[in-house]
Design an enzyme around this catalytic site. Sequence first.
Site, mmCIF file in Angstrom:
data_model
loop_
_atom_site.group_PDB
_atom_site.id
_atom_site.type_symbol
_atom_site.label_atom_id
_atom_site.label_comp_id
_atom_site.label_asym_id
_atom_site.label_seq_id
_atom_site.Cartn_x
_atom_site.Cartn_y
_atom_site.Cartn_z
ATOM 1 N N HIS A 139 3.141 -5.454 8.986
ATOM 2 C CA HIS A 139 2.870 -4.024 8.813
ATOM 3 C C HIS A 139 3.952 -3.189 9.514
ATOM 4 O O HIS A 139 3.695 -2.098 10.016
ATOM 5 C CB HIS A 139 1.478 -3.692 9.381
ATOM 6 C CG HIS A 139 0.693 -2.717 8.563
ATOM 7 N ND1 HIS A 139 -0.333 -3.079 7.750
ATOM 8 C CD2 HIS A 139 0.777 -1.369 8.439
ATOM 9 C CE1 HIS A 139 -0.863 -2.013 7.171
ATOM 10 N NE2 HIS A 139 -0.193 -0.952 7.570
ATOM 11 N N TYR A 182 -7.011 -0.832 0.197
ATOM 12 C CA TYR A 182 -7.858 -0.882 1.383
ATOM 13 C C TYR A 182 -9.271 -0.674 0.877
ATOM 14 O O TYR A 182 -9.474 0.050 -0.110
ATOM 15 C CB TYR A 182 -7.518 0.257 2.350
ATOM 16 C CG TYR A 182 -6.281 0.070 3.197
ATOM 17 C CD1 TYR A 182 -6.057 -1.110 3.900
ATOM 18 C CD2 TYR A 182 -5.345 1.101 3.323
ATOM 19 C CE1 TYR A 182 -4.931 -1.255 4.695
ATOM 20 C CE2 TYR A 182 -4.220 0.963 4.123
ATOM 21 C CZ TYR A 182 -4.016 -0.224 4.811
ATOM 22 O OH TYR A 182 -2.910 -0.373 5.594
ATOM 23 N N LYS A 241 -0.902 -9.207 1.237
ATOM 24 C CA LYS A 241 0.120 -8.632 2.128
ATOM 25 C C LYS A 241 -0.374 -8.693 3.580
ATOM 26 O O LYS A 241 -1.487 -8.251 3.872
ATOM 27 C CB LYS A 241 0.387 -7.171 1.737
ATOM 28 C CG LYS A 241 1.319 -6.426 2.675
ATOM 29 C CD LYS A 241 1.665 -5.056 2.097
ATOM 30 C CE LYS A 241 2.620 -4.270 2.968
ATOM 31 N NZ LYS A 241 1.985 -3.612 4.106
ATOM 32 N N TYR A 275 4.835 9.273 13.306
ATOM 33 C CA TYR A 275 3.911 8.479 12.483
ATOM 34 C C TYR A 275 4.704 7.480 11.629
ATOM 35 O O TYR A 275 4.323 6.320 11.476
ATOM 36 C CB TYR A 275 3.060 9.407 11.602
ATOM 37 C CG TYR A 275 2.369 8.683 10.476
ATOM 38 C CD1 TYR A 275 1.318 7.789 10.720
ATOM 39 C CD2 TYR A 275 2.786 8.852 9.151
ATOM 40 C CE1 TYR A 275 0.713 7.103 9.685
ATOM 41 C CE2 TYR A 275 2.185 8.178 8.110
ATOM 42 C CZ TYR A 275 1.155 7.301 8.377
ATOM 43 O OH TYR A 275 0.563 6.602 7.347
ATOM 44 N N GLN A 288 -1.910 -0.784 -3.878
ATOM 45 C CA GLN A 288 -2.305 -1.462 -2.625
ATOM 46 C C GLN A 288 -3.715 -1.063 -2.256
ATOM 47 O O GLN A 288 -4.047 0.119 -2.205
ATOM 48 C CB GLN A 288 -1.322 -1.114 -1.499
ATOM 49 C CG GLN A 288 -1.678 -1.749 -0.159
ATOM 50 C CD GLN A 288 -2.507 -0.842 0.726
ATOM 51 O OE1 GLN A 288 -2.321 0.375 0.701
ATOM 52 N NE2 GLN A 288 -3.440 -1.409 1.488
ATOM 53 N N THR A 290 -4.063 -5.796 1.422
ATOM 54 C CA THR A 290 -3.505 -5.862 2.781
ATOM 55 C C THR A 290 -4.552 -6.457 3.712
ATOM 56 O O THR A 290 -5.681 -5.962 3.787
ATOM 57 C CB THR A 290 -3.102 -4.444 3.239
ATOM 58 O OG1 THR A 290 -2.126 -3.950 2.317
ATOM 59 C CG2 THR A 290 -2.506 -4.458 4.633
ATOM 60 N N SER A 320 -0.008 3.173 -1.907
ATOM 61 C CA SER A 320 -1.085 2.936 -0.941
ATOM 62 C C SER A 320 -2.385 3.571 -1.431
ATOM 63 O O SER A 320 -2.374 4.656 -2.027
ATOM 64 C CB SER A 320 -0.691 3.554 0.401
ATOM 65 O OG SER A 320 -1.804 3.582 1.269
#
Length: 392
Positions: free
Chosen positions: A281, A134, A257, A29, A132, A160, A111
């Site tokens: 990424h 999402y 980003k 991963y 960050q 992002t 994140s």
Amino acid sequence: MTLPAHKIVNIADLRRVARRRLPRAVFDYIDGGADAELTLRENSRAFEQVTFRPRCAVATPSCDLTTTVLGTTLALPFLLAPVGSSRMFYRRGEEAAAREAGRAGTAYILSTLSGCRLEDVRAATTGTAWYQLYLAGGRDVATAGMARARAAGFSALVVTIDTPVAGLRERDVRNGVKELLTKNPWTMAPFVGQFAARPRWLAGCLRDGGLMTFPNVMIDGAPMPYADVGAMLEQSVVSWSDLGWIRQAWNGPIVIKGVHIAEDARRAVDEGADAIVVSNHGGRQLDGVPATLRCLPPIVDAVGGRIDVLLDGGIRRGSDIVKAICLGARGVLIGRAYAYGLGAAGGEGVARAIEILRSDLVRTLKLLGCASIAALDSSYVDVPPEWIARRP
Ligand SMILES: Cc1cc2nc3c(=O)[nH]c(=O)nc-3n(C[C@H](O)[C@H](O)[C@H](O)COP(=O)(O)O)c2cc1C
């Protein structure tokens, strides 16, 4: 001290130790990329194609590694990139990484898909921390996450934009990541052996509560369960039109980003971004895009000094960081370089990754005859001639 100095000389050594300590699904991963992993390899290969032009017989008794990003001076010209699920690499992984970034005088970017609560991560570091974003869980959930991050003291928001769907990480498919998340013993059975083969990691993971959840994505009062992140990302695409409400909700500096091309860099400036990260990424999204280092010069030209330009992808040595700065980056983000350290030995491994890159930087500057990161420019490197050809 689990990392003897003579055995851990560079980032590749940390990668080797992480591979031995982590179950295959977890190591892959971190290590893997999308599809044929062309971009993953290109990101690193591009650094090999740039060569140095040193000024010799120049004494540089001390080297100044500081850089200023979004008006904040960092002791090092690299920041720790957002790396989702770091808690699966080591107990309380995000807190450990943030702590080491702060100790080294640089910034940690957390994140949205962290296994530790953002408040705990912020409290773990004395340094700068960015959040960050999402849009996991939708607009209201993301807005609540931003409010928490602002209240906790995260000083910038990193949006992002290269993840409208998760890239196909073929290694994850082969390792049964999807099947392992079903929690159905029959479906999981063919894939569980890899965990039994790593008892030290397994013991640490169980002590840390087992499979993590996403406590920064609170849905109906509960953290989002560890699930198919790809499906979640598809339901939460960020588009330029979202920047308006995101800016209202955040009310602080915004970093975009995932910029690959000059047109998007100009768009980010026009939309009011305070900085951009030239990033693919880490080769985990659209396979076949060029190395970020190759994309950097036209983007720097397009931005024309109006905002800070950062870069990530493929950085494994301090000399890579120097090359990116020579080609116009204000600083860089490192992802796998510290994630390998975290997987190898937790905070100690992150500290070692940072120290390896720091001492590489000092040595490279001295060998170049340049006393500071701020004084680096394109006169210290040669790029392949075909990089200079511009689009009409
Ligand atoms: C395991 C892993 C997880 C990642 N998770 C995120 C994430 O949650 N959000 C994000 O914006 N980027 C994420 N990235 C991308 C990194 O922020 C960064 O762009 C990339 O790792 C840089 O390439 P490098 O690993 O070669 O340094 C992730 C990267 C890795 C390796």
